[in-house]
Design an enzyme around this catalytic site. Structure first.
Site, PDB file in Angstrom:
ATOM      1  N   ALA A  66       0.859  -1.185   0.000  1.00 15.95           N
ATOM      2  CA  ALA A  66       0.000   0.000   0.000  1.00 15.95           C
ATOM      3  C   ALA A  66       0.895   1.234   0.000  1.00 15.95           C
ATOM      4  O   ALA A  66       2.025   1.197   0.520  1.00 15.95           O
ATOM      5  CB  ALA A  66      -0.877  -0.008   1.240  1.00 15.95           C
ATOM      6  N   GLY A 109       0.470  -5.036   0.967  1.00 21.21           N
ATOM      7  CA  GLY A 109      -0.828  -5.080   0.292  1.00 21.21           C
ATOM      8  C   GLY A 109      -0.728  -5.646  -1.126  1.00 21.21           C
ATOM      9  O   GLY A 109      -1.701  -6.196  -1.643  1.00 21.21           O
ATOM     10  N   GLU A 112      -0.938  -9.253  -0.586  1.00 17.80           N
ATOM     11  CA  GLU A 112      -2.325  -9.589  -0.200  1.00 17.80           C
ATOM     12  C   GLU A 112      -3.244  -9.587  -1.425  1.00 17.80           C
ATOM     13  O   GLU A 112      -4.134 -10.427  -1.552  1.00 17.80           O
ATOM     14  CB  GLU A 112      -2.810  -8.603   0.869  1.00 17.80           C
ATOM     15  CG  GLU A 112      -2.060  -8.814   2.178  1.00 17.80           C
ATOM     16  CD  GLU A 112      -2.386  -7.780   3.237  1.00 17.80           C
ATOM     17  OE1 GLU A 112      -2.204  -6.573   2.960  1.00 17.80           O
ATOM     18  OE2 GLU A 112      -2.830  -8.167   4.325  1.00 17.80           O
ATOM     19  N   GLU A 132       4.918  -5.149   6.915  1.00 17.93           N
ATOM     20  CA  GLU A 132       4.165  -4.181   7.731  1.00 17.93           C
ATOM     21  C   GLU A 132       4.761  -3.995   9.117  1.00 17.93           C
ATOM     22  O   GLU A 132       4.706  -2.897   9.691  1.00 17.93           O
ATOM     23  CB  GLU A 132       2.695  -4.601   7.854  1.00 17.93           C
ATOM     24  CG  GLU A 132       1.880  -4.476   6.578  1.00 17.93           C
ATOM     25  CD  GLU A 132       1.953  -5.702   5.666  1.00 17.93           C
ATOM     26  OE1 GLU A 132       2.840  -6.561   5.869  1.00 17.93           O
ATOM     27  OE2 GLU A 132       1.120  -5.791   4.756  1.00 17.93           O
TER      28      GLU A 132
END
Ligand code: HXC
Length: 258
Positions: A66, A109, A112, A132
């Site tokens: 992200a 992300g 993911e 993260e």
């Protein structure tokens, strides 16, 4: 297809290809990119000529997570109200198979998102990880669950607790990806696989995707019951009659999608 700011879209035979196009930030996922991605996938999903989709980045990065610049100053309430993380879930509404073609960084992300796809094809340079923890947070778009289901607890713990990254060959041995190919071939191989699936009976392909995905979501007894019902229902389709007749007549079936 529409004009997008952060992705490129293209039709290749019966395959819809979406390419992330934020190379300067290693395809970091921001709200615009995620919204455009889900919009493009929904559009391809609605087109009868398309049977499967491929999503990809570039050779250096599928997506490095992200976009941190969008999150650095956020409060919990702002994160909770943001449509950004729920946008990751929209891929679950896509009925046709989606293949992630991954090269280079596939982190946070980005990883993911790849795990939310139905199949993953990687180049030899692919690197998978959940960094993260290095940012003082945990994964928020599925990794604590999907990664753990796939690779098991001890590998997931090491990746999530201590930013262990894994290579493409390790990812293959952990059942995280389907195939590894040289960098010059991975995208072509992903498109070929998508085209092969797109040539199959469309209703059965969608039903199969839904049933396999539900194996993560419901208990075995309910899952087996649902699978059996779906199997029975496919006997109302012309494609079932055609597929079985074609086998007995030793010819290639012609699918109608009905
Ligand atoms: C914003 C990013 C970015 C990211 C890279 N960039 N990743 N910007 N968000 N996730 C930007 C850098 O700031 C830099 O911009 C440019 O891309 C090139 O990156 P460098 O770091 O200079 O390159 P390099 O040294 O080769 O390192 C590559 C890298 C590193 C290993 C991928 O960039 C990195 O560690 N990125 C962050 C990875 C990460 O922590 N991902 C998880 C994000 S959180 P400039 O302008 O300086 O050139 C997450 C949570 C998800 O995903 C929760 C649910 C959605």
């Amino acid at each position: 297809m529409k004009e997008y700011q952060t992705i490129l879209t293209e039709r290749k035979g019966k395959v819809g290809l979406v390419t992330f196009n934020r190379p300067k930030s290693f395809n970091a996922l921001n709200p615009v990119l995620l919204t455009e991605l889900m919009d493009a996938l929904a559009e391809f999903d609605s087109q009868v000529e398309i049977g499967a989709m491929v999503i990809t980045g570039n050779e250096k990065a599928f997506a490095a997570g992200a976009d941190i610049t969008n999150m650095v100053d956020a409060s919990p309430e702002e994160m909770r109200q943001s449509p950004f993380i729920p946008a990751f879930d929209l891929i679950r509404n896509i009925k046709k198979p989606v293949i992630a073609a991954v090269s280079g960084y596939c982190l946070g992300g980005g990883h993911e998102l790849a795990m939310s796809c139905d199949l993953i094809i990687a180049s030899e340079s692919a690197v998978f990880g959940q960094p993260e923890i290095t940012l003082g947070v945990i994964p928020g778009a599925g990794a604590t669950q999907r990664l753990t289901h796939t690779v098991g607890k001890i590998i997931a713990m090491e990746m999530i607790l201590n930013n262990r990254t894994i290579s493409a060959m390790e990812a293959l041995s952990f059942n995280l990806i389907n195939h590894v190919y040289p960098i010059e071939d991975y995208l072509t191989k992903a498109l070929t696989l998508a085209q092969e699936i797109a040539d199959r009976a469309p209703l059965a392909v969608k039903a199969a995707k839904e049933m396999v995905n539900q194996s993560h979501e419901v208990h075995l007894t309910a899952g087996l019951k649902e699978e059996r019902n779906t199997f029975y229902n496919l006997f109302s389709t012309q494609d079932q009659k055609e597929g079985m007749k074609a086998f007995l007549e030793k010819r290639t079936p012609t699918w109608k999608g009905s």
